[in-house]
Design a protein around this motif. Structure first.
Motif, PDB file in Angstrom:
ATOM      1  N   ILE A   1      -5.432   1.324  -8.310  1.00 51.36           N
ATOM      2  CA  ILE A   1      -4.797   2.344  -9.132  1.00 51.36           C
ATOM      3  C   ILE A   1      -5.066   2.046 -10.597  1.00 51.36           C
ATOM      4  O   ILE A   1      -5.303   0.901 -10.987  1.00 51.36           O
ATOM      5  N   THR A   2      -5.010   3.074 -11.402  1.00 46.03           N
ATOM      6  CA  THR A   2      -5.233   2.929 -12.828  1.00 46.03           C
ATOM      7  C   THR A   2      -4.416   3.984 -13.556  1.00 46.03           C
ATOM      8  O   THR A   2      -3.805   4.853 -12.933  1.00 46.03           O
ATOM      9  N   ILE A   3      -4.389   3.904 -14.851  1.00 46.09           N
ATOM     10  CA  ILE A   3      -3.673   4.883 -15.662  1.00 46.09           C
ATOM     11  C   ILE A   3      -4.614   6.037 -15.988  1.00 46.09           C
ATOM     12  O   ILE A   3      -5.749   5.825 -16.407  1.00 46.09           O
ATOM     13  N   HIS A   4      -4.134   7.232 -15.773  1.00 46.71           N
ATOM     14  CA  HIS A   4      -4.934   8.434 -16.009  1.00 46.71           C
ATOM     15  C   HIS A   4      -5.232   8.564 -17.500  1.00 46.71           C
ATOM     16  O   HIS A   4      -4.329   8.728 -18.322  1.00 46.71           O
ATOM     17  N   ARG A   5      -6.493   8.502 -17.842  1.00 46.60           N
ATOM     18  CA  ARG A   5      -6.857   8.510 -19.255  1.00 46.60           C
ATOM     19  C   ARG A   5      -6.549   9.847 -19.937  1.00 46.60           C
ATOM     20  O   ARG A   5      -6.232   9.893 -21.122  1.00 46.60           O
ATOM     21  N   GLY A   6      -6.636  10.936 -19.204  1.00 46.88           N
ATOM     22  CA  GLY A   6      -6.365  12.229 -19.800  1.00 46.88           C
ATOM     23  C   GLY A   6      -4.948  12.357 -20.310  1.00 46.88           C
ATOM     24  O   GLY A   6      -4.698  12.919 -21.386  1.00 46.88           O
TER      25      GLY A   6
ATOM     26  N   GLU B   1       0.834  -1.203   0.000  1.00 39.23           N
ATOM     27  CA  GLU B   1       0.000   0.000   0.000  1.00 39.23           C
ATOM     28  C   GLU B   1       0.870   1.254   0.000  1.00 39.23           C
ATOM     29  O   GLU B   1       0.604   2.221  -0.726  1.00 39.23           O
ATOM     30  N   VAL B   2       1.930   1.240   0.803  1.00 39.96           N
ATOM     31  CA  VAL B   2       2.861   2.373   0.826  1.00 39.96           C
ATOM     32  C   VAL B   2       3.547   2.531  -0.532  1.00 39.96           C
ATOM     33  O   VAL B   2       3.706   3.645  -1.037  1.00 39.96           O
ATOM     34  N   GLU B   3       3.940   1.407  -1.129  1.00 41.61           N
ATOM     35  CA  GLU B   3       4.602   1.434  -2.431  1.00 41.61           C
ATOM     36  C   GLU B   3       3.691   2.053  -3.491  1.00 41.61           C
ATOM     37  O   GLU B   3       4.128   2.875  -4.302  1.00 41.61           O
ATOM     38  N   LEU B   4       2.423   1.664  -3.496  1.00 37.01           N
ATOM     39  CA  LEU B   4       1.496   2.198  -4.482  1.00 37.01           C
ATOM     40  C   LEU B   4       1.223   3.678  -4.251  1.00 37.01           C
ATOM     41  O   LEU B   4       1.082   4.451  -5.205  1.00 37.01           O
ATOM     42  N   THR B   5       1.154   4.080  -2.988  1.00 36.67           N
ATOM     43  CA  THR B   5       0.941   5.496  -2.680  1.00 36.67           C
ATOM     44  C   THR B   5       2.086   6.344  -3.204  1.00 36.67           C
ATOM     45  O   THR B   5       1.876   7.401  -3.818  1.00 36.67           O
ATOM     46  N   GLU B   6       3.319   5.877  -2.988  1.00 33.82           N
ATOM     47  CA  GLU B   6       4.480   6.616  -3.477  1.00 33.82           C
ATOM     48  C   GLU B   6       4.507   6.647  -5.004  1.00 33.82           C
ATOM     49  O   GLU B   6       4.900   7.657  -5.610  1.00 33.82           O
ATOM     50  N   ALA B   7       4.070   5.555  -5.629  1.00 30.13           N
ATOM     51  CA  ALA B   7       4.059   5.511  -7.095  1.00 30.13           C
ATOM     52  C   ALA B   7       3.073   6.518  -7.661  1.00 30.13           C
ATOM     53  O   ALA B   7       3.363   7.213  -8.643  1.00 30.13           O
ATOM     54  N   VAL B   8       1.888   6.619  -7.057  1.00 26.69           N
ATOM     55  CA  VAL B   8       0.886   7.568  -7.538  1.00 26.69           C
ATOM     56  C   VAL B   8       1.366   9.004  -7.356  1.00 26.69           C
ATOM     57  O   VAL B   8       1.129   9.872  -8.200  1.00 26.69           O
ATOM     58  N   GLU B   9       2.078   9.263  -6.264  1.00 23.56           N
ATOM     59  CA  GLU B   9       2.574  10.612  -6.003  1.00 23.56           C
ATOM     60  C   GLU B   9       3.690  11.014  -6.958  1.00 23.56           C
ATOM     61  O   GLU B   9       3.841  12.189  -7.291  1.00 23.56           O
ATOM     62  N   SER B  10       4.471  10.031  -7.428  1.00 29.34           N
ATOM     63  CA  SER B  10       5.627  10.354  -8.268  1.00 29.34           C
ATOM     64  C   SER B  10       5.352  10.209  -9.766  1.00 29.34           C
ATOM     65  O   SER B  10       6.076  10.770 -10.579  1.00 29.34           O
ATOM     66  N   ASN B  11       4.318   9.466 -10.127  1.00 28.16           N
ATOM     67  CA  ASN B  11       4.030   9.227 -11.537  1.00 28.16           C
ATOM     68  C   ASN B  11       2.710   9.898 -11.910  1.00 28.16           C
ATOM     69  O   ASN B  11       1.641   9.480 -11.476  1.00 28.16           O
ATOM     70  N   PRO B  12       2.743  10.955 -12.731  1.00 28.01           N
ATOM     71  CA  PRO B  12       1.519  11.684 -13.067  1.00 28.01           C
ATOM     72  C   PRO B  12       0.524  10.867 -13.887  1.00 28.01           C
ATOM     73  O   PRO B  12      -0.633  11.277 -14.026  1.00 28.01           O
ATOM     74  N   LEU B  13       0.956   9.742 -14.427  1.00 32.66           N
ATOM     75  CA  LEU B  13       0.044   8.921 -15.219  1.00 32.66           C
ATOM     76  C   LEU B  13      -0.743   7.928 -14.384  1.00 32.66           C
ATOM     77  O   LEU B  13      -1.618   7.239 -14.905  1.00 32.66           O
ATOM     78  N   LEU B  14      -0.424   7.806 -13.093  1.00 27.75           N
ATOM     79  CA  LEU B  14      -1.163   6.907 -12.212  1.00 27.75           C
ATOM     80  C   LEU B  14      -2.203   7.697 -11.432  1.00 27.75           C
ATOM     81  O   LEU B  14      -1.962   8.838 -11.030  1.00 27.75           O
ATOM     82  N   ASP B  15      -3.328   7.079 -11.205  1.00 33.49           N
ATOM     83  CA  ASP B  15      -4.401   7.741 -10.474  1.00 33.49           C
ATOM     84  C   ASP B  15      -5.134   6.696  -9.656  1.00 33.49           C
ATOM     85  O   ASP B  15      -5.079   5.492  -9.932  1.00 33.49           O
ATOM     86  N   TRP B  16      -5.843   7.173  -8.617  1.00 31.86           N
ATOM     87  CA  TRP B  16      -6.626   6.274  -7.780  1.00 31.86           C
ATOM     88  C   TRP B  16      -7.946   5.927  -8.452  1.00 31.86           C
ATOM     89  O   TRP B  16      -8.534   6.738  -9.167  1.00 31.86           O
ATOM     90  N   VAL B  17      -8.416   4.718  -8.193  1.00 31.37           N
ATOM     91  CA  VAL B  17      -9.752   4.314  -8.613  1.00 31.37           C
ATOM     92  C   VAL B  17     -10.656   4.387  -7.395  1.00 31.37           C
ATOM     93  O   VAL B  17     -10.323   3.838  -6.342  1.00 31.37           O
ATOM     94  N   GLU B  18     -11.753   5.060  -7.528  1.00 28.22           N
ATOM     95  CA  GLU B  18     -12.665   5.180  -6.402  1.00 28.22           C
ATOM     96  C   GLU B  18     -13.189   3.809  -6.038  1.00 28.22           C
ATOM     97  O   GLU B  18     -13.627   3.045  -6.891  1.00 28.22           O
ATOM     98  N   SER B  19     -13.124   3.497  -4.735  1.00 25.95           N
ATOM     99  CA  SER B  19     -13.533   2.175  -4.270  1.00 25.95           C
ATOM    100  C   SER B  19     -15.020   1.975  -4.459  1.00 25.95           C
ATOM    101  O   SER B  19     -15.816   2.895  -4.299  1.00 25.95           O
TER     102      SER B  19
END
Length: 480
Positions: A301-306, A34-52
């Motif tokens: 997490i998912t890839i930001h479509r925009g 979970e920590v790893e994914l959080t850091e990835a989303v913060e550092s990679n602008p193409l990653l985004d959260w998926v609403e649960s």
């Protein structure tokens, strides 16, 4: 003979950064992931959260109701998961990850006590593997002494003569005997542990790679003979010394750089209790035990479509950065998916092997080792060890570490095997039922076990009794 150039076409297995990432994610606990994914989303602008989304909860008290989400992926107990492949080819399709495999929403109705466990340590992780090994009792004692001598980074810096001295007077072992056991310990997970030098550590990690891995043979030679000179001489100096092309030496050095110089640090050495989140949930449906990944244990997490549309609109020079980030995002999602599939594959094997354990408790636990599971699911033993490290499963018997499904075995008079855990459970049951005025001695417990078809020595009974924190017979006497 004249020197000449020759071209050839072949396939080579390379320890790519993507494969290393998949291996690293596999051995993470749910909290660490979970920590790893959080850091990835913060550092990679193409990653985004998926609403649960709200998912069905675990069936309670209804043996025939399986969660709809689970039926699509884990209905079949023999379904195949997938180990992290050596190479993947990301496509342009949309990617979303929640851990892979069938999912199952783990609710919060369980006892809080189930969620507090003792943190794993390197020594405990290695001793557990030693206990499941096929070594003799004498060699296990030597192995325990070796593991006890390891430093926090996993290296063995004490000479073998010191280990031999520590074993006396109980065991007289020559350094050659200790070295044989050391080689066995060095095969445990994490690979490279119990090395006596950095060069040996790297050689141990290289040895588990396929023989056709590009640069392996030369990397092995550099780790063995030239590692200390590499920083001073550089690639060109080592190439000249070994009379090899600079390109080949560079390839070997790049392979060495992908290895872990401190593999012992992979296993956390926390001195306090920690909360855990179950990685899997098991339940019984129509008389068959089923398994699924706990659905809401990880953020999705998912890839930001925009950003994907922005890449399509930009030219190659302007979109270079975004394309690189897109590639990294896809590899991460694929690695998380592979982690979930491998975990589910191992869990289904454990259910197949240890259904009696879930049904009747520890006394029905069968002997089961890492090698047994690895052979059944077609994975390497180290992969199975990583898959179950710091992983927990929610069962009708509470939240259990996946390690609880493993046990070493003792031959029975009927030609079968009984697990050490099952024997301990039998000892506990006999002691609980004894006459408090005339407690059972270790010799009497051994006789009762032998009458049940399990020939166990009195000394072994005493060891199991002490492991259960049961007092000796004269200390258990109660009058009145």
């Amino acid at each position: 003979m004249k020197p000449r150039l020759q071209t050839s076409l072949g396939q080579h297995l390379v320890m790519t950064p993507q494969l290393r990432q998949a291996i690293r994610l596999l051995q993470m606990s749910t909290t660490e992931l979970e920590v790893e994914l959080t850091e990835a989303v913060e550092s990679n602008p193409l990653l985004d959260w998926v609403e649960s989304e709200q998912e069905p909860t675990a069936p309670r008290g209804n043996d025939d109701d399986a969660p709809p989400a689970e039926r699509t992926r884990a209905e079949d107990g023999d379904g195949e998961g997938g180990e992290a492949p050596d190479e993947w080819s990301p496509d342009d399709g949309p990617w979303t990850s929640s851990g892979g495999g069938g999912s199952f929403d783990d609710d919060e109705n369980g006892s809080p006590a189930e969620r507090v466990v003792e943190a794993d340590t390197l020594h405990g992780h290695l001793l557990w593997q030693l206990h499941l090994s096929h070594l003799s009792p004498r060699d296990r004692t030597i192995g325990a002494a070796l593991i006890d001598a390891l430093e926090e980074d996993g290296y063995l810096r004490e000479p073998l003569s010191g280990i031999a001295e520590a074993l006396r007077p109980e065991i007289e072992a020559a350094e050659e005997d200790i070295l044989v056991v050391l080689h066995q310990v060095q095969r445990f997970d994490p690979v490279g542990v119990a090395a006596r030098s950095l060069g040996e550590c790297l050689q141990l990690q290289l040895s588990v790679l396929s023989d056709d891995t590009a640069g392996k043979a030369l990397a092995m030679k550099i780790a063995e003979t030239a590692l200390e000179r590499l920083p001073r001489s550089g690639v060109a100096g080592i190439a000249q010394e070994m009379k090899r092309p600079v390109a080949e030496v560079e390839e070997a050095v790049q392979l060495l750089r992908t290895l872990d110089p401190k593999p012992g640090a992979q296993v956390g050495d926390l001195s306090h209790d920690t909360y855990v989140v179950p990685d899997c949930v098991v339940w019984r449906q129509r008389g068959v035990w089923r398994a699924a990944l706990a659905g809401n244990t990880l953020p999705r997490i998912t890839i930001h479509r925009g950003y994907e549309q922005m890449i399509r609109q930009c030219g190659d020079s302007d979109a270079g950065y975004l394309k690189a980030q897109l590639q990294e995002a896809r590899w991460l999602l694929k690695s998380v998916e592979a982690r979930g599939e491998t975990l589910l594959k191992v869990m289904r094997c454990l259910l197949h092997q240890q259904a009696g354990f879930l049904e009747f408790g520890e006394q029905a636990l069968r002997p089961l080792t890492l090698r047994d599971v690895a052979q059944e699911v077609g994975l390497h033993e180290s992969t199975v060890s990583r898959a179950i490290a710091r992983k927990y499963v929610r069962t009708p018997r509470g939240t259990l570490p996946m390690r609880a499904f493993f046990a070493s075995g003792i031959d029975t008079e009927g030609g079968g095997e009984a697990s050490s855990t099952a024997i301990q459970a039998m000892i506990r049951r006999l002691v609980d039922a004894e006459n408090p005025r005339k407690p059972l001695s270790d010799a009497k417990l051994a006789d009762l076990l032998k009458a049940s078809g399990i020939p166990v020595a009195r000394r072994t009974v005493a060891k199991y009794r002490e492991a259960l924190n049961i007092l000796s017979s004269h200390e258990r006497v109660r009058i009145g």
